[in-house]
Design a protein around this motif. Structure first.
Motif, mmCIF file in Angstrom:
data_model
loop_
_atom_site.group_PDB
_atom_site.id
_atom_site.type_symbol
_atom_site.label_atom_id
_atom_site.label_comp_id
_atom_site.label_asym_id
_atom_site.label_seq_id
_atom_site.Cartn_x
_atom_site.Cartn_y
_atom_site.Cartn_z
ATOM 1 N N GLY A 1 12.149 25.624 68.496
ATOM 2 C CA GLY A 1 12.677 25.007 67.033
ATOM 3 C C GLY A 1 14.079 24.489 67.160
ATOM 4 N N GLY A 2 14.739 24.479 68.496
ATOM 5 C CA GLY A 2 16.042 23.802 68.513
ATOM 6 C C GLY A 2 16.956 25.124 68.800
ATOM 7 N N LEU A 3 18.196 24.746 69.066
ATOM 8 C CA LEU A 3 19.314 25.716 69.125
ATOM 9 C C LEU A 3 19.698 26.284 68.144
ATOM 10 C CD1 LEU A 3 21.493 26.844 71.459
ATOM 11 C CD2 LEU A 3 22.776 24.836 70.935
ATOM 12 N N GLN B 1 12.337 33.658 70.826
ATOM 13 C CA GLN B 1 12.118 32.644 70.003
ATOM 14 C C GLN B 1 10.497 32.381 70.283
ATOM 15 O OE1 GLN B 1 14.068 29.158 71.025
ATOM 16 N NE2 GLN B 1 14.278 28.307 68.906
ATOM 17 N N LYS C 1 14.696 27.698 83.607
ATOM 18 C CA LYS C 1 15.932 26.766 84.185
ATOM 19 C C LYS C 1 17.193 27.772 84.502
ATOM 20 C CE LYS C 1 17.577 24.558 79.998
ATOM 21 N NZ LYS C 1 17.734 23.351 79.442
ATOM 22 N N GLU C 2 17.321 28.691 83.476
ATOM 23 C CA GLU C 2 18.416 29.675 83.494
ATOM 24 C C GLU C 2 18.661 30.465 84.755
ATOM 25 O OE1 GLU C 2 16.287 29.311 80.697
ATOM 26 O OE2 GLU C 2 17.529 28.289 79.316
ATOM 27 N N PRO D 1 21.476 31.572 74.105
ATOM 28 C CA PRO D 1 19.942 31.091 73.764
ATOM 29 C C PRO D 1 19.691 30.696 75.350
ATOM 30 C CG PRO D 1 21.909 30.090 72.467
ATOM 31 C CD PRO D 1 22.607 30.983 73.720
ATOM 32 N N ALA D 2 18.266 30.853 75.654
ATOM 33 C CA ALA D 2 17.868 30.674 76.891
ATOM 34 C C ALA D 2 16.445 30.278 76.707
ATOM 35 C CB ALA D 2 17.934 31.817 77.732
ATOM 36 N N ALA D 3 15.816 30.006 75.546
ATOM 37 C CA ALA D 3 14.430 29.582 75.179
ATOM 38 C C ALA D 3 14.075 28.056 75.164
ATOM 39 C CB ALA D 3 14.198 30.489 74.006
ATOM 40 N N GLY D 4 14.784 27.335 75.682
ATOM 41 C CA GLY D 4 14.328 25.798 75.675
ATOM 42 C C GLY D 4 13.491 25.521 76.962
ATOM 43 N N LEU D 5 12.767 24.593 76.479
ATOM 44 C CA LEU D 5 11.901 24.016 77.464
ATOM 45 C C LEU D 5 12.445 23.547 78.968
ATOM 46 C CD1 LEU D 5 9.461 22.021 75.032
ATOM 47 C CD2 LEU D 5 9.317 24.465 75.923
ATOM 48 N N GLY D 6 13.465 23.114 78.976
ATOM 49 C CA GLY D 6 14.103 22.703 80.311
ATOM 50 C C GLY D 6 13.482 21.397 80.865
ATOM 51 N N THR D 7 12.998 20.477 79.941
ATOM 52 C CA THR D 7 12.228 19.201 80.328
ATOM 53 C C THR D 7 12.890 18.556 81.530
ATOM 54 O OG1 THR D 7 12.860 17.974 78.510
ATOM 55 C CG2 THR D 7 10.730 19.098 78.327
ATOM 56 N N GLY E 1 21.002 22.297 83.251
ATOM 57 C CA GLY E 1 19.744 21.601 82.826
ATOM 58 C C GLY E 1 19.592 20.536 83.120
ATOM 59 N N ALA F 1 16.927 29.116 67.501
ATOM 60 C CA ALA F 1 17.156 30.026 68.522
ATOM 61 C C ALA F 1 18.461 30.852 67.975
ATOM 62 C CB ALA F 1 17.445 29.415 69.742
ATOM 63 N N GLY G 1 22.903 28.788 77.285
ATOM 64 C CA GLY G 1 22.195 29.324 78.716
ATOM 65 C C GLY G 1 21.988 28.480 79.887
HETATM 66 P P1 UTP Z 1 18.999 22.187 75.674
HETATM 67 O O1 UTP Z 1 18.834 21.114 74.697
HETATM 68 O O2 UTP Z 1 20.173 21.873 76.712
HETATM 69 O O3 UTP Z 1 17.816 22.795 76.220
HETATM 70 O O4 UTP Z 1 19.632 23.550 74.987
HETATM 71 P P2 UTP Z 1 16.480 22.351 76.563
HETATM 72 O O5 UTP Z 1 15.650 22.015 75.072
HETATM 73 O O6 UTP Z 1 15.785 23.314 77.397
HETATM 74 O O7 UTP Z 1 16.385 20.915 77.324
HETATM 75 P P3 UTP Z 1 15.783 19.395 77.545
HETATM 76 O O8 UTP Z 1 16.124 18.631 76.968
HETATM 77 O O9 UTP Z 1 14.245 19.976 77.223
HETATM 78 O O10 UTP Z 1 16.013 19.790 79.393
HETATM 79 C C1 UTP Z 1 20.829 24.175 75.385
HETATM 80 C C2 UTP Z 1 20.389 25.635 75.556
HETATM 81 O O11 UTP Z 1 19.850 26.094 74.145
HETATM 82 C C3 UTP Z 1 18.479 26.778 74.517
HETATM 83 C C4 UTP Z 1 18.136 26.176 76.036
HETATM 84 O O12 UTP Z 1 17.515 27.303 76.652
HETATM 85 C C5 UTP Z 1 19.569 26.044 76.638
HETATM 86 O O13 UTP Z 1 20.089 26.999 77.090
HETATM 87 N N1 UTP Z 1 17.638 26.413 73.387
HETATM 88 C C6 UTP Z 1 17.228 25.115 73.397
HETATM 89 C C7 UTP Z 1 16.844 27.423 72.861
HETATM 90 O O14 UTP Z 1 17.021 28.463 73.325
HETATM 91 N N2 UTP Z 1 15.702 27.224 71.973
HETATM 92 C C8 UTP Z 1 15.503 26.138 71.718
HETATM 93 O O15 UTP Z 1 14.745 25.929 70.856
HETATM 94 C C9 UTP Z 1 16.289 24.916 72.150
#
Ligand code: UTP
Length: 291
Positions: free
Chosen positions: A108-110, A104, A26-27, A9-15, A257, A113, A131
């Motif tokens: 919507g969260g891990l 994704q 960020k990945e 999973p690599a679709a997080g926002l990476g805030t 991250g 994903a 990711g």
């Molecule tokens: P994290 O919670 O560390 O990623 O999720 P995030 O949401 O990017 O972090 P912050 O808090 O905003 O900095 C762990 C992994 O799950 C993926 C992220 O890309 C990361 O590799 N992920 C997370 C998804 O693919 N989709 C999501 O909706 C959330």
């Protein structure tokens, strides 16, 4: 049953690493000269997992491009014998594994994903490699988990002990020893709020191997922390009903991250990279005198 497939999973926002992650996933942030996600794919491949699904979103096409050929670049490099090594390194990502991508469409969260992988996985057990968690070591971390899955036939999580301060930001596992570095897990909690909620300082760090039944559990799991579908909440149900196995894995984990994780990874890898190790060691010794 042998584990063959991996989901990243690599679709997080990476805030936590903004503004660096505003237009670069960020990945894709580098550790010396390779993006974090390449280390993760290499770990999966080293463990024999060559069917890989990467979950991205609309801001992350750079990941797809990285694992594809770059014909113009390769054509230019191939003509220059002095760049033979660079030419080889540029081709590696495109030939590593059989990589598929899916989007994704909303964050919507891990758990949300991982649900996107349902069709790709079918009825098989599969590995999940987060990711932004790079784990480096002699014995690929995910391979250690796959061996435990193949021995016990239960879902497996990679665990390590964290500090009492960290545990409230992570997950906490209810563990009892099985053998060596293996533990039985019968319950878990995501981000325990109070000391009474903490089962142990063992937390899931970046890797798990799951049976396909996790998809049905995810479909019936309500949204959890942060209003998102949490994979840990589904694994909690799995651990309570079927039990899971925790592997206190060998290897060093870098949280890409997180700003400090990125710095640590670059220093450690830089100190062993043939092109940077001497200069970096000398530089660190020099600045250490001023600290
Ligand atoms: P994290 O919670 O560390 O990623 O999720 P995030 O949401 O990017 O972090 P912050 O808090 O905003 O900095 C762990 C992994 O799950 C993926 C992220 O890309 C990361 O590799 N992920 C997370 C998804 O693919 N989709 C999501 O909706 C959330």
């Amino acid at each position: 049953m042998k584990v063959r497939k991996a989901v990243i999973p690599a679709a997080g926002l990476g805030t936590r690493v903004l503004p660096a992650s505003k237009s670069i996933p960020k990945e894709m942030l580098p550790i010396v000269d390779k993006p974090a996600i390449q280390y993760i794919v290499e770990e999966a491949v080293a463990a024999g997992l060559t069917e890989i699904l990467i979950i991205t979103n609309r801001g992350k096409v750079a990941i797809e491009d990285h694992f594809d050929h770059s014909f113009e670049l390769e054509a230019a490099l191939s003509k220059n014998p002095e760049k033979a090594e660079i030419y080889k390194s540029v081709q590696i990502p495109a030939n590593l594994a059989n990589i598929t991508f899916i989007r994704q469409k909303e964050t919507g969260g891990l758990g949300h994903a991982v649900l996107k992988a349902k069709q790709f996985i079918g009825g098989e057990p599969f590995a999940v490699l987060y990711g932004d968690d790079v784990i480096l070591g002699e014995d690929p971390c995910v391979g250690q988990l796959c061996r435990a899955y193949e021995e016990y036939g239960k879902g497996v999580v990679g665990i390590k002990e964290v500090t009492p301060q960290q545990i409230k930001k992570y997950s906490s596992m209810k563990v009892s020893p099985l053998k060596d570095n293996l533990y039985e897990i019968t319950d878990m909690i995501e981000k325990p709020k109070t000391d009474a909620d903490i089962f142990s300082l063992f937390s899931i760090l970046g890797r798990c191997v799951l049976p396909a039944e996790i998809f049905e559990i995810l479909e019936n799991t309500p949204k959890g922390a942060g209003g998102e579908l949490q994979l840990t909440d589904a694994m909690k149900t799995l651990s309570r009903t079927k039990g899971m196995v925790g592997v206190d894995f060998t290897g060093t984990r870098y949280d890409m991250g997180n700003k400090f994780g990125i710095l640590k990874a670059n220093i450690d890898v830089g100190l062993s990279h043939p092109e940077t190790k001497e200069e970096l060691a000398a530089y660190i010794k020099e600045i250490a005198k001023t600290l």
